[in-house]
Design a protein around this motif. Structure first.
Motif, short mmCIF file in Angstrom:
data_model
loop_
_atom_site.label_atom_id
_atom_site.label_comp_id
_atom_site.label_asym_id
_atom_site.label_seq_id
_atom_site.Cartn_x
_atom_site.Cartn_y
_atom_site.Cartn_z
N GLY A 141 -4.17 0.62 -1.74
CA GLY A 141 -3.62 -0.63 -1.20
C GLY A 141 -4.14 -1.81 -1.98
O GLY A 141 -5.26 -1.80 -2.49
N GLY A 142 -3.32 -2.86 -2.06
CA GLY A 142 -3.76 -4.01 -2.86
C GLY A 142 -3.29 -5.34 -2.31
O GLY A 142 -2.42 -5.42 -1.44
N ALA B 212 0.84 -1.20 0.00
CA ALA B 212 0.00 0.00 0.00
C ALA B 212 0.87 1.24 0.00
O ALA B 212 2.04 1.20 0.40
CB ALA B 212 -0.94 0.00 1.20
N VAL B 213 0.31 2.32 -0.47
CA VAL B 213 0.99 3.62 -0.43
C VAL B 213 -0.03 4.69 -0.04
O VAL B 213 -1.23 4.49 -0.12
CB VAL B 213 1.61 4.00 -1.80
CG1 VAL B 213 2.64 2.98 -2.25
CG2 VAL B 213 0.53 4.19 -2.87
N GLY C 136 -5.96 -9.75 -8.75
CA GLY C 136 -5.41 -8.59 -8.06
C GLY C 136 -6.54 -7.66 -7.68
O GLY C 136 -7.45 -7.42 -8.48
N PHE C 137 -6.49 -7.18 -6.44
CA PHE C 137 -7.54 -6.28 -5.96
C PHE C 137 -6.87 -5.06 -5.34
O PHE C 137 -6.04 -5.21 -4.44
CB PHE C 137 -8.41 -6.98 -4.91
CG PHE C 137 -9.00 -8.27 -5.42
CD1 PHE C 137 -10.03 -8.25 -6.35
CD2 PHE C 137 -8.52 -9.49 -4.99
CE1 PHE C 137 -10.57 -9.43 -6.85
CE2 PHE C 137 -9.05 -10.67 -5.47
CZ PHE C 137 -10.08 -10.65 -6.40
N VAL C 138 -7.22 -3.90 -5.83
CA VAL C 138 -6.65 -2.67 -5.30
C VAL C 138 -7.80 -1.76 -4.89
O VAL C 138 -8.77 -1.62 -5.65
CB VAL C 138 -5.76 -1.97 -6.35
CG1 VAL C 138 -5.18 -0.66 -5.78
CG2 VAL C 138 -4.64 -2.89 -6.81
N THR C 139 -7.70 -1.20 -3.72
CA THR C 139 -8.72 -0.25 -3.28
C THR C 139 -8.07 1.10 -3.03
O THR C 139 -6.91 1.17 -2.63
CB THR C 139 -9.40 -0.71 -1.97
OG1 THR C 139 -8.38 -0.81 -0.96
CG2 THR C 139 -10.09 -2.04 -2.12
#
Lengths: 410, 410
Positions: A182-183, A169-170, A200-203
């Protein structure tokens, strides 16, 4: 030099964070009985519908959940929840598989009290078996219980032959507001460029226009998830989704926003980190291999050369055997399909220049062998034909890859 | 059904014969010190210059001997002798490698008392090391001695990691004259379509026009040598040469000759048999895999689907593990790049139909597992899109492949 996960002044790197760092997201996971023992059902839910961009496998046999998810996202470019099962891919399951995917979606939407098309569904595991819908529905009916809510449960529930969770995450500043990205991802076999067996899952809590988010995701995917390979097989199921729920309350991001670059760089850091972690956790792998190609006449040429090297079984076995067999690297460049100039090429294994002017360079073989004992191996190629570059990632080919895949189902 | 090596009425199959069956050819081999112990230098010599057709690797890094041999054959489309060394590929060896290949050619021409350009030279083995010219020249000076003359010596001398010799011969009638066609080949790693690490030598006493011989060889190569794969790596060195010395004294064969078809069929039988033997002897292989694709909309489409399946590490490991994991076959069809129609496809593993109408077929898994214990495994794919077919051959991926290639040089 291996590209480190750097934090520029504007980007804070949080290696231990993942999909619930961004505001308004929660996640969970449980065991519902598809696998023998491990967690096999997981969710991510946003408090509000989130602008969503997705990229999907190029395999013609797209699995049922991919069809359902793509159709659903297309309705308003938003979803609010993701439901994932592992252990069964719901691929090559015909009309019944499609009905099952829709039912999975409907059940979870019902639990959440939201519209069906706001739920993305996805599956990973064995191909060609129908989902055990009784177990799955029983799981869906319980999974929102507080006891299952935990980001870690979600990260576990999406795994198949993976040996570890992958996360990154950043945080960046957009309009002075903190935006988190974040992923998490899974996938360790059937991994090859173009959305291989990988989820892949990024929120993010960024407020962002859908078209621009999709543009960024596609561009970044070509540089990250599509540049890894484990075994050259592109699977039926896989996808990367980015959900942006806007709860950071920044002005809407577009390509013209002054902070666009920092957002995109942050998203790229997350995707690249996840991609490398997938490659490193390739089935049976003991090493991460990074190939950097410079001096190509186009980005596509650089990528083709990088992929040819990272996909070569002979290169992969040589690195497993700590054998500085650079001839196999050169040979892979030669069949990459790119019209390279043999005498212009330089090849280095880590700090050791091994090939130049069409000839091997003098090396102390023991030194290169020692380098090849490391866990991350870098190969550098200079084509001297132009200014384009690419990086590809993969892993070594080992006894354990054969072992895992000779008996995956049995 | 697996295509058997049939002898039609006009073709006599001689499985135990090879390059010296045709009139006027002799062969031999010896140990000259390049390898540790095994034979490493071999020759074929014709009594008279022979019309010669060749096909060569598509790798951009063509090894020095390929450059020399192609240039030499181009002079009058004839050669009289082939000299082969194993243990060292003379590839990526720059200007010195080219000088060495020319010197190899000159020395052997001198021993034979013929023009230099009538000698083809070729090398196979490790890339990037200079040939040990002293040992090689000393070998060349002795190799024509009667004690080294033996077809079997030649067949041994061209091997690298091969575990057995490969040979095949046929006899056909042309103008009522007996014409022999016999061949041998090597190659068990770095084998992939388009002239992979493979050497093939075919001799015939047919009298044939050069252009027609080359036409036949190219067409047949696309159906045989270019349809095998062991590991997807296409090497720097490899070639197939056909020498026709005319000593059968038939009227010159051309595409218009009434016996053209039987000659071409005979040549194809030899090449297909050698190709399958190479695939079966793939590094570490325990099984030959044959993939037959029918119902494609073009030959290229059929070949692409066949190659995708035969090249899949996941299919190869599943077959090694006698795992009827047909999902991996279907997935490979799906990423072959050919726009297939998922619901129209049928897939069978041997006699067992496993996939039809987009769904798995009921199978008794134990029966399919038992079939997969055989030494030759057949996979049938019906695409239902047209009338074109292709067959591809390969082998399983095993622990021993990794073992052999993790430490080939050391």
């Amino acid at each position: 030099m291996l590209t480190p996960v750097t934090s520029s002044k504007e980007i804070i790197v949080l290696e231990e964070e993942s999909v619930t760092l961004a505001k308004g997201f929660k996640a969970g996971g449980m065991y519902c009985g598809i696998k023998r023992k491990k967690l096999d059902l997981g969710y991510i839910v946003s408090e509000v519908p989130a602008t969503t961009a997705g990229v999907y496998t190029t395999n013609i046999f797209q699995a049922a959940p991919l069809l359902v998810t793509q159709e659903s996202i297309a309705k308003e470019n938003k979803i609010q929840a993701i439901l994932v099962n592992s252990g069964n891919a719901n691929a090559c399951t015909g009309e019944q598989g499609l009905l099952d995917a829709f039912e999975m979606q409907k059940e979870f939407a019902c639990e959440l009290g939201i519209k069906e098309h706001l739920v993305a569904v996805t599956s990973t595991g064995v191909i060609g078996e129908l989902l055990p819908m009784d177990k799955l529905k029983s799981g869906i009916n319980q999974i929102l219980d507080a006891e299952y809510e935990a980001e870690d449960n979600f990260k576990q529930a999406i795994l198949t032959t993976d040996t570890c969770i992958k996360q990154m995450a950043v945080q960046v500043k957009i309009d002075g507001k903190t935006v988190s990205i974040g992923g998490t991802a899974k996938g360790s076999g059937m991994i090859h460029p173009n959305m291989a067996t990988m989820l892949g899952f990024v929120t993010t809590d960024a407020n962002i226009a859908h078209d621009d988010l999709l543009y960024a995701l596609k561009d970044i995917t070509n540089q990250t998830f599509n540049m890894i390979t484990v075994d050259g097989d592109t699977s039926t199921n896989d996808m990367v989704l980015v959900l942006a729920n806007g709860m950071a309350e920044n002005e809407q991001l577009t390509k013209n926003h002054p902070d666009w670059d920092v957002f995109k760089e942050g998203l790229k850091l997350v995707c690249e980190s996840l991609a490398k972690k997938i490659a490193k956790d390739g089935e049976g792998a003991t090493k991460l291999i990074e190939v950097q190609v410079n001096g190509a006449f186009s980005t596509d040429a650089a990528r083709a050369v990088g992929k040819a090297i990272i996909s070569s079984n002979l290169v992969k076995t040589a690195i497993y055997g700590t054998d500085p067999n650079w001839g196999r690297i050169v040979s892979a460049i030669g069949y990459s399909g790119i019209p390279v100039e043999p005498n212009a090429i330089k090849v280095a294994i880590g700090p050791f220049l091994v090939f130049e002017d069409g000839l091997p360079c003098p090396i102390v073989e023991a030194d290169v062998k020692e380098y090849l004992e490391l866990e991350t191996i870098q190969i550098f190629v200079e084509l001297n034909q132009g200014d384009y570059s690419a990086t590809a990632w993969g892993c070594d080919l080992t006894y354990d890859y054969v072992k895992i895949n000779a008996s995956y189902r049995t």
